[in-house]
Design a protein around this motif. Structure first.
Motif, PDB file in Angstrom:
ATOM      1  N   UNK A 169       0.594  19.152 -39.656  1.00  8.07           N
ATOM      2  CA  UNK A 169       1.879  18.759 -39.047  1.00  8.07           C
ATOM      3  C   UNK A 169       2.633  19.989 -38.518  1.00  8.07           C
ATOM      4  N   UNK A 170       2.682  21.112 -39.306  1.00 11.83           N
ATOM      5  CA  UNK A 170       3.446  22.058 -38.640  1.00 11.83           C
ATOM      6  C   UNK A 170       2.717  22.601 -37.113  1.00 11.83           C
ATOM      7  N   UNK A 171       1.776  22.777 -37.118  1.00 10.90           N
ATOM      8  CA  UNK A 171       1.048  23.108 -35.801  1.00 10.90           C
ATOM      9  C   UNK A 171       1.455  22.091 -34.798  1.00 10.90           C
ATOM     10  N   UNK A 172       1.368  20.720 -35.181  1.00 10.08           N
ATOM     11  CA  UNK A 172       1.793  19.607 -34.327  1.00 10.08           C
ATOM     12  C   UNK A 172       3.067  19.684 -33.956  1.00 10.08           C
ATOM     13  N   UNK A 173       4.023  20.147 -34.731  1.00 14.73           N
ATOM     14  CA  UNK A 173       5.506  20.163 -34.391  1.00 14.73           C
ATOM     15  C   UNK A 173       5.836  21.741 -33.677  1.00 14.73           C
ATOM     16  N   UNK A 174       4.804  22.330 -33.572  1.00 13.68           N
ATOM     17  CA  UNK A 174       5.011  23.774 -32.940  1.00 13.68           C
ATOM     18  C   UNK A 174       5.520  24.915 -33.569  1.00 13.68           C
TER      19      UNK A 174
END
Length: 178
Positions: A169-174
Motif C-alpha cells: 500500500x505504501x509503495x502504491x501511494x508513493x
C-alpha cells in the motif's frame, strides 16, 4: 496436571461466555447433569458461566459432593482474567471472544447461535475449525463435541503478518520503503 502430593486436585476451569447477547440455548446445554459429569470425567473441576442477557439461570454448585463447582455471572467489564485462568473456553461465535481466546492459546469450542439472523460469525468459526484452531459446535451437539474432543489435535493460531500488505500500500501511494 493431576493431583498434587497432598491429594488436592488442581483447579481446572471451563469458562463459558455468551458475550453481551442472550444465548440461553448455550447456557442450558452446559447446565445439564450429563454435560457436567462429562467435564468431571475429563478432569475439570470448575464451570464458570458468563450468561449475558439471558433469562435462564444455571444451577450453582459448591462441589462439596465431589461434583463440579458451578458459578455464573451476568456481565463483566473484562473477561480477560477468566480467559487466562481457564483450562477450556466454550464461547459464542463473536470474533472478539474467538481471537482473544486463540491469542491466549487456550483450547476453544465455539458454539454457533442459530437464532441470530445472517450469522456471519458461524462462517468464521467453521473456517477456524476446519483449520484445526478450535472446535465448532451447536447447542445440541456440544455434549458430543466435548465427549469426543482431542485437545492435542488443535493447532496454535498464528495471526497473519500485515507488514507485506502495508508495504504494498505504501509503495502504491508513493511512500518510500523503510
Amino acid at each position: 496436571m493431576g493431583d498434587s502430593d497432598d491429594g488436592i486436585k488442581s483447579e481446572r476451569t471451563v469458562f463459558v461466555t455468551v458475550g453481551t447477547t442472550c444465548f440461553d440455548a448455550l447456557v442450558k446445554a452446559v447446565d445439564t447433569q450429563e454435560f457436567k459429569k462429562e467435564l468431571s470425567a475429563r478432569g475439570y473441576t470448575h464451570l464458570l458461566i458468563q450468561m449475558g442477557r439471558g433469562s435462564y439461570f444455571p444451577k450453582k454448585s459448591t462441589g462439596e459432593d465431589g461434583s463440579l463447582v458451578v458459578d455464573y455471572f451476568i456481565f463483566s467489564s473484562s473477561i480477560a482474567d477468566n480467559l487466562r485462568s481457564a483450562s477450556l473456553v466454550i464461547s459464542h461465535a463473536g470474533s472478539g471472544s474467538i481471537f482473544e481466546t486463540l491469542r491466549l492459546r487456550k483450547p476453544l469450542i465455539v458454539v454457533v447461535n442459530e437464532d441470530l439472523m445472517d450469522n456471519h460469525q458461524s462462517e468464521l468459526a467453521e473456517e477456524l475449525a476446519e483449520r484445526k484452531h478450535l472446535f465448532c459446535a451447536h447447542p445440541q451437539t456440544l455434549f458430543q463435541t466435548v465427549a469426543s474432543m482431542n485437545l492435542e489435535s488443535l493447532l496454535p493460531y498464528h495471526p497473519g503478518d500485515a507488514a507485506p500488505v502495508a508495504k504494498l500500500i505504501n509503495r502504491f501511494l508513493g511512500f518510500p520503503d523503510d
